[in-house]
Design a protein around this motif. Structure first.
Motif, mmCIF file in Angstrom:
data_model
loop_
_atom_site.group_PDB
_atom_site.id
_atom_site.type_symbol
_atom_site.label_atom_id
_atom_site.label_comp_id
_atom_site.label_asym_id
_atom_site.label_seq_id
_atom_site.Cartn_x
_atom_site.Cartn_y
_atom_site.Cartn_z
ATOM 1 N N SER A 129 -1.944 -5.668 3.159
ATOM 2 C CA SER A 129 -2.395 -4.298 2.936
ATOM 3 C C SER A 129 -3.345 -3.865 4.046
ATOM 4 N N MET A 130 -3.339 -2.590 4.345
ATOM 5 C CA MET A 130 -4.215 -2.051 5.375
ATOM 6 C C MET A 130 -5.686 -2.211 5.002
ATOM 7 N N GLY A 131 -5.993 -2.380 3.734
ATOM 8 C CA GLY A 131 -7.380 -2.552 3.312
ATOM 9 C C GLY A 131 -7.913 -3.958 3.492
ATOM 10 N N THR A 132 -7.083 -4.869 3.974
ATOM 11 C CA THR A 132 -7.461 -6.271 4.130
ATOM 12 C C THR A 132 -8.249 -6.485 5.419
ATOM 13 N N SER A 167 -4.667 7.380 1.561
ATOM 14 C CA SER A 167 -5.904 7.384 2.333
ATOM 15 C C SER A 167 -6.136 6.065 3.057
ATOM 16 N N THR A 168 -5.704 4.947 2.454
ATOM 17 C CA THR A 168 -5.883 3.642 3.084
ATOM 18 C C THR A 168 -5.172 3.567 4.422
ATOM 19 N N TYR A 169 -3.961 4.088 4.468
ATOM 20 C CA TYR A 169 -3.172 4.042 5.700
ATOM 21 C C TYR A 169 -3.512 5.198 6.638
ATOM 22 N N ALA A 170 -3.953 6.311 6.093
ATOM 23 C CA ALA A 170 -4.382 7.421 6.940
ATOM 24 C C ALA A 170 -5.590 7.025 7.784
ATOM 25 N N ALA A 171 -6.385 6.064 7.304
ATOM 26 C CA ALA A 171 -7.573 5.633 8.047
ATOM 27 C C ALA A 171 -7.220 4.917 9.345
ATOM 28 N N ALA A 172 -5.982 4.447 9.472
ATOM 29 C CA ALA A 172 -5.582 3.692 10.662
ATOM 30 C C ALA A 172 -5.230 4.580 11.846
ATOM 31 N N TRP A 173 -4.938 5.846 11.597
ATOM 32 C CA TRP A 173 -4.619 6.764 12.690
ATOM 33 C C TRP A 173 -4.859 8.189 12.248
#
Length: 254
Positions: A129-132, A167-173
């Motif tokens: 997960s992107m939150g990891t 929102s978790t994945y939006a934080a990456a880009w």
């Protein structure tokens, strides 16, 4: 038009086939960063406390064990590997050949492991997960953000970006705000509006499908995107700023 999707948490492993061919992936300049994440993920997944470190339950033990051999695991197109509520609603397999081509050209998946991939890129099933946070990598959204900014700038130039990510994945880009529209889903009953979570995935999948299967040209502006949405749903557009993207709010009845 580019449609930005999150990956699904659950994934469907390929039964057979060759392993991932790194140079065939979209944005090959991300490969050194992908390799770093993959190495760290493999190390963590082999640890005796892997489930706790990755924040998953015992039912996902086999998925985590697969993480230790991703270099050799069979790969399949992203549209086959990613499954779940959003992808079921998108319904890639039931599209016409022309619509599938359009989907493959228009969809980018932002991934904790791969950074960003095209919908037709061949990847193995994985669990991350992107939150990891991973050793020597750190929090994945923070790790990917500068690298995705550099890699995706050219691909995004001149495109309307329809952001269906969580929102978790939006934080990456954070894509350029003036050309980006985030898609939100609300439920409205008795004059009261509430955010929906699980069903929002389904609606975003349906919306992406509508954009890919409707007749006519793809929307090129936020106003045109709103017009496309109101062909099916009640919707409103909240204008953005130079730093804040536009927001398309899809309103569902009770």
């Amino acid at each position: 038009m580019l449609i930005l999707l999150p990956p699904s948490e659950g994934k469907t492993p390929a039964v057979k086939g060759p392993a991932v061919e790194w140079e065939s992936l979209s944005f090959p300049e991300l490969n050194p960063y992908r390799a770093k994440v993959l190495e760290s993920l493999g190390t963590v997944s082999a640890h005796e406390d892997a489930l706790a470190l990755l924040g998953v339950g015992a039912s996902l033990k086999d998925d985590v064990e697969r993480n230790t051999r991703l270099h050799a695991e069979p790969a399949a197109p992203a549209h086959q590997v990613y499954s779940g509520v959003l992808y079921d609603a998108l319904g890639f397999n039931s599209m016409t050949p022309a619509q599938r081509r359009k989907a493959t050209e228009s969809i980018l998946v932002v991934s904790a492991l791969w950074g960003a991939i095209g919908f037709g890129d061949h990847v193995p099933a994985y669990r991350l997960s992107m939150g990891t946070a991973l050793p020597d990598v750190g929090r994945l959204a923070s790790f990917w953000k500068p690298n995705l900014n550099a890699a995706l700038a050219e691909r995004a130039e001149g495109e309307l970006l329809v952001d269906c990510r969580s929102s978790t994945y939006a934080a990456a880009w954070a894509p350029p705000a003036p050309q980006t529209v985030t898609v939100n889903v609300f439920n409205e009953a008795n004059g009261k509006r509430t955010v929906v979570s699980h069903f929002a995935k389904h609606t975003r999948g349906e919306f992406a499908r509508h954009l890919l299967t409707r007749r006519g040209k793809a929307p090129a502006t936020p106003d045109q995107l709103l017009k496309a949405a109101t062909e099916v749903w009640m919707a409103e557009l909240v204008s953005g700023t130079a730093r804040k993207p536009h927001a398309l709010n899809i309103i569902l009845g009770s």
